[in-house]
Motif scaffolding. Sequence first.
Motif, PDB file in Angstrom:
ATOM      1  N   ASN A 182       0.938  -0.867  -0.177  1.00  0.00           N
ATOM      2  CA  ASN A 182      -0.478  -0.250  -0.411  1.00  0.00           C
ATOM      3  C   ASN A 182       1.248   1.164   0.128  1.00  0.00           C
ATOM      4  N   ARG A 189      -2.368   5.176   1.043  1.00  0.00           N
ATOM      5  CA  ARG A 189      -3.438   4.898   2.492  1.00  0.00           C
ATOM      6  C   ARG A 189      -3.444   5.430   3.114  1.00  0.00           C
ATOM      7  N   VAL A 199      -2.892   9.711   2.546  1.00  0.00           N
ATOM      8  CA  VAL A 199      -2.452   9.381   1.308  1.00  0.00           C
ATOM      9  C   VAL A 199      -1.748  10.433   0.030  1.00  0.00           C
TER      10      VAL A 199
END
Length: 364
Positions: free
Chosen positions: A158, A177, A344
């Motif tokens: 991620n 994220r 993010v």
Amino acid sequence: MSALLTTWRAWFGVFVEWERAGGGGVTARYRHVRRVIQGAGVAPAAELTPLSWRRLLGGGCPLFLLSQSDLARLKLPSALGATSRTSMLWKQPPNFPTHTCVSNSVMNALLGMDGMRAASGYKNLYDTPVYEWPAAAVTFFDHAVDFFLLEADAEGDNVQVGSSTVPGAGRGVFARRLFEAGEKILPFWGTLVYEDLSVAALSKDAAEKHRVYGSGVSSTSATRWLQTSAEVITSQRFWSKRHWHPGHTSVASIDVATKHCQYHCSCVKDEEYIVWLVPSTRCAAGMVNDGRLNKTPGCGDTEAEAAKRMPNVKLGPRKFPVDSTFDITRADVVHLVVTITITVGEELYLHYGVGHTALRVSAV
Ligand SMILES: C[S@@+](CC[C@H](N)C(=O)[O-])C[C@H]1O[C@@H](n2cnc3c(N)ncnc32)[C@H](O)[C@@H]1O
């Protein structure tokens, strides 16, 4: 990512053809290593010192560490064409599935490439020891550009690797994220490094005494890993603590000048060695920059900008327990942990440690 996959699919086709035409030889090298091991009468892999990295790498990475006498018997420098000073061997024990030695995200990305599986004829890569992979598959790994595999690893974690916000610092790692404070995120995986901790090895010219006996997780290129490891190691000094676990050596990597503990330690069954994990060049965790001012002349960094780049991740447990409970195979040993919530797109910054010599950073 899909453009990358398309590109790599095309390249992979070329490699397949190249291997079919006899241009490769990487698999032959693995076979050669295996023959050398068997010929030297070294104990079968199962009897060599095992160190389970299963949990460390999420999917697991069983590595078998060879003792120095094993290595001497193997005459590895000539066997692998390495230099006389440093030899290296990464060996996947037979009967362990291949995917256990490649980070899951890398493997998924590889297997997810339509056509690649069929083109190379490998249907059952997961269950095949790496030295028995079809030549095309091995060649793919051997030639795959680090960038691609790094991207795959990052995606699985991620994060995204991109141009750092630290001027002149190269690439850095960005959140895909929201990461909450306290979350355990990127794992480190890579090369195992041993060092002889004799007094001589720690004296002047110590950098020359390092021995690298692990090579890249999926790589077959000794030189590439040698360079990677050497670059990282030479800025470090090691400090040994031998007293709490009889028969084992437990070691922290310490900046000798400051006594600041920068990395983690390990236990191996042989007092002569330490083992240290140097992140693979394909390991996203190893790409995280230090947010401090880049003092390289002309790089354009400023104190004002640097002040905004607060460390937001740290290495897993900074202090390992000084007792026999320490276990390198614990998954949390070499993870990055979020210290400040990261939104993010934000870059991850790690404080490399006071007195980090590889950086021309401010000493804050
Ligand atoms: C762990 S790597 C990080 C990935 C690296 N930026 C890259 O592109 O490969 C550490 C290297 O990043 C660079 N770096 C990280 N933080 C820096 C900083 N604050 N100032 C200058 N260079 C930095 C240095 O070249 C350092 O040796």
